[in-house]
Write an enzyme that holds these catalytic residues in place. Sequence first.
Site, PDB file in Angstrom:
ATOM      1  N   PRO A  17       2.875  -0.869  -3.330  1.00 33.76           N
ATOM      2  CA  PRO A  17       3.410  -1.281  -2.041  1.00 33.76           C
ATOM      3  C   PRO A  17       2.673  -2.442  -1.395  1.00 33.76           C
ATOM      4  CG  PRO A  17       2.223   0.794  -1.844  1.00 33.76           C
ATOM      5  CD  PRO A  17       2.366   0.506  -3.310  1.00 33.76           C
ATOM      6  N   ASN A  18       3.452  -3.285  -0.768  1.00 33.14           N
ATOM      7  CA  ASN A  18       2.983  -4.419   0.049  1.00 33.14           C
ATOM      8  C   ASN A  18       2.429  -5.589  -0.757  1.00 33.14           C
ATOM      9  OD1 ASN A  18       3.572  -3.250   2.653  1.00 33.14           O
ATOM     10  ND2 ASN A  18       1.883  -1.844   2.245  1.00 33.14           N
ATOM     11  N   ARG A  25       0.400 -11.766   3.610  1.00 34.59           N
ATOM     12  CA  ARG A  25      -0.320 -10.568   4.051  1.00 34.59           C
ATOM     13  C   ARG A  25      -1.823 -10.828   4.179  1.00 34.59           C
ATOM     14  NH1 ARG A  25      -1.382  -5.339   0.169  1.00 34.59           N
ATOM     15  NH2 ARG A  25      -2.137  -3.948   1.812  1.00 34.59           N
ATOM     16  N   TYR A  30      -6.738 -10.940   1.389  1.00 37.88           N
ATOM     17  CA  TYR A  30      -6.096 -10.949   0.067  1.00 37.88           C
ATOM     18  C   TYR A  30      -5.947 -12.337  -0.548  1.00 37.88           C
ATOM     19  CZ  TYR A  30      -5.204  -6.062   0.998  1.00 37.88           C
ATOM     20  OH  TYR A  30      -5.379  -4.727   1.251  1.00 37.88           O
ATOM     21  N   ASN A  81      -1.829  -1.666 -10.035  1.00 41.76           N
ATOM     22  CA  ASN A  81      -2.450  -1.750  -8.716  1.00 41.76           C
ATOM     23  C   ASN A  81      -1.591  -0.886  -7.803  1.00 41.76           C
ATOM     24  OD1 ASN A  81      -3.403  -2.249  -6.184  1.00 41.76           O
ATOM     25  ND2 ASN A  81      -3.445  -4.484  -6.385  1.00 41.76           N
ATOM     26  N   ALA A  84      -2.045   1.054  -1.410  1.00 46.74           N
ATOM     27  CA  ALA A  84      -2.621   2.148  -0.604  1.00 46.74           C
ATOM     28  C   ALA A  84      -2.363   3.525  -1.217  1.00 46.74           C
ATOM     29  CB  ALA A  84      -2.073   2.080   0.817  1.00 46.74           C
ATOM     30  N   ASP A  94      -0.869  12.325 -11.510  1.00 47.16           N
ATOM     31  CA  ASP A  94      -0.274  13.317 -12.425  1.00 47.16           C
ATOM     32  C   ASP A  94       0.677  12.650 -13.419  1.00 47.16           C
ATOM     33  OD1 ASP A  94      -1.628  15.513 -11.501  1.00 47.16           O
ATOM     34  OD2 ASP A  94       0.032  16.317 -10.307  1.00 47.16           O
ATOM     35  N   GLU A 105      -6.739   0.672 -13.798  1.00 45.47           N
ATOM     36  CA  GLU A 105      -6.439   0.506 -12.380  1.00 45.47           C
ATOM     37  C   GLU A 105      -7.110  -0.775 -11.881  1.00 45.47           C
ATOM     38  OE1 GLU A 105      -8.013   3.754 -10.098  1.00 45.47           O
ATOM     39  OE2 GLU A 105      -7.851   2.640  -8.209  1.00 45.47           O
ATOM     40  N   HIS A 107      -7.617  -3.688  -8.520  1.00 45.69           N
ATOM     41  CA  HIS A 107      -7.456  -4.033  -7.107  1.00 45.69           C
ATOM     42  C   HIS A 107      -7.919  -5.458  -6.886  1.00 45.69           C
ATOM     43  CE1 HIS A 107      -6.455   0.032  -5.978  1.00 45.69           C
ATOM     44  NE2 HIS A 107      -7.404   0.421  -6.815  1.00 45.69           N
ATOM     45  N   ARG A 114     -14.924  -2.017   1.625  1.00 46.61           N
ATOM     46  CA  ARG A 114     -14.013  -2.037   2.779  1.00 46.61           C
ATOM     47  C   ARG A 114     -14.088  -0.709   3.542  1.00 46.61           C
ATOM     48  NH1 ARG A 114      -8.302  -4.191   0.992  1.00 46.61           N
ATOM     49  NH2 ARG A 114      -8.090  -4.259   3.270  1.00 46.61           N
ATOM     50  N   ARG A 118     -10.803   3.675   1.867  1.00 50.26           N
ATOM     51  CA  ARG A 118     -10.403   2.972   0.636  1.00 50.26           C
ATOM     52  C   ARG A 118     -11.383   3.211  -0.516  1.00 50.26           C
ATOM     53  NH1 ARG A 118      -6.354  -0.813   2.365  1.00 50.26           N
ATOM     54  NH2 ARG A 118      -6.736  -1.435   4.521  1.00 50.26           N
TER      55      ARG A 118
END
Length: 155
Positions: A17-18, A25, A30, A81, A84, A94, A105, A107, A114, A118
């Site tokens: 998301p986002n 943003r 970012y 990624n 949130a 899961d 993973e 980011h 941060r 987070r």
Amino acid sequence: MQITPTSALKIAVIHGPNLNLLGLREPDIYGADTFDDVNRKIEERARQLGLEIRIRQTNHEGEIIDIIHDAVNWADGIVINPGAYTHYAYAIADAIRGVRLPVVEVHLTNVHAREEWRHKSVISPATVGQIVGFGAESYALGLQALRAVLLQGRS
Ligand code: DQA
């Protein structure tokens, strides 16, 4: 799964998301790269590494889960990624455990430097590892790491 040495490794790249708002943003956090800029960098690195990738972005947790499930049908691994969702989406963790594909993973930001909420990832325990803090390069490093893991499995 048996991977033949001649086939290109196939990797699903999932943006949560986002992340479609990159560029607009919070650029102080970012960066100025747009979502398309980031994807171009991912595609370029994939080409250099000889990887076949499919990039998807969604703002919906269930859709991320569907994309993870579908990856079983074609991908050798996943770079994700989760945005949130990283910090509370047990259903995504899961799903990763369920499909038994290696997952890295990533980011853009160093989440550990941060806000405290987070710092925790509920996704990480289900993954091979986590790469944080290198902007778009986090995805490129994620591809590189996953490639190394998959090639190790071939030998
Ligand atoms: C992020 C970090 C998350 O905490 C945040 O909610 C995001 C982006 C990153 O790439 O740095 O959406 O996943």
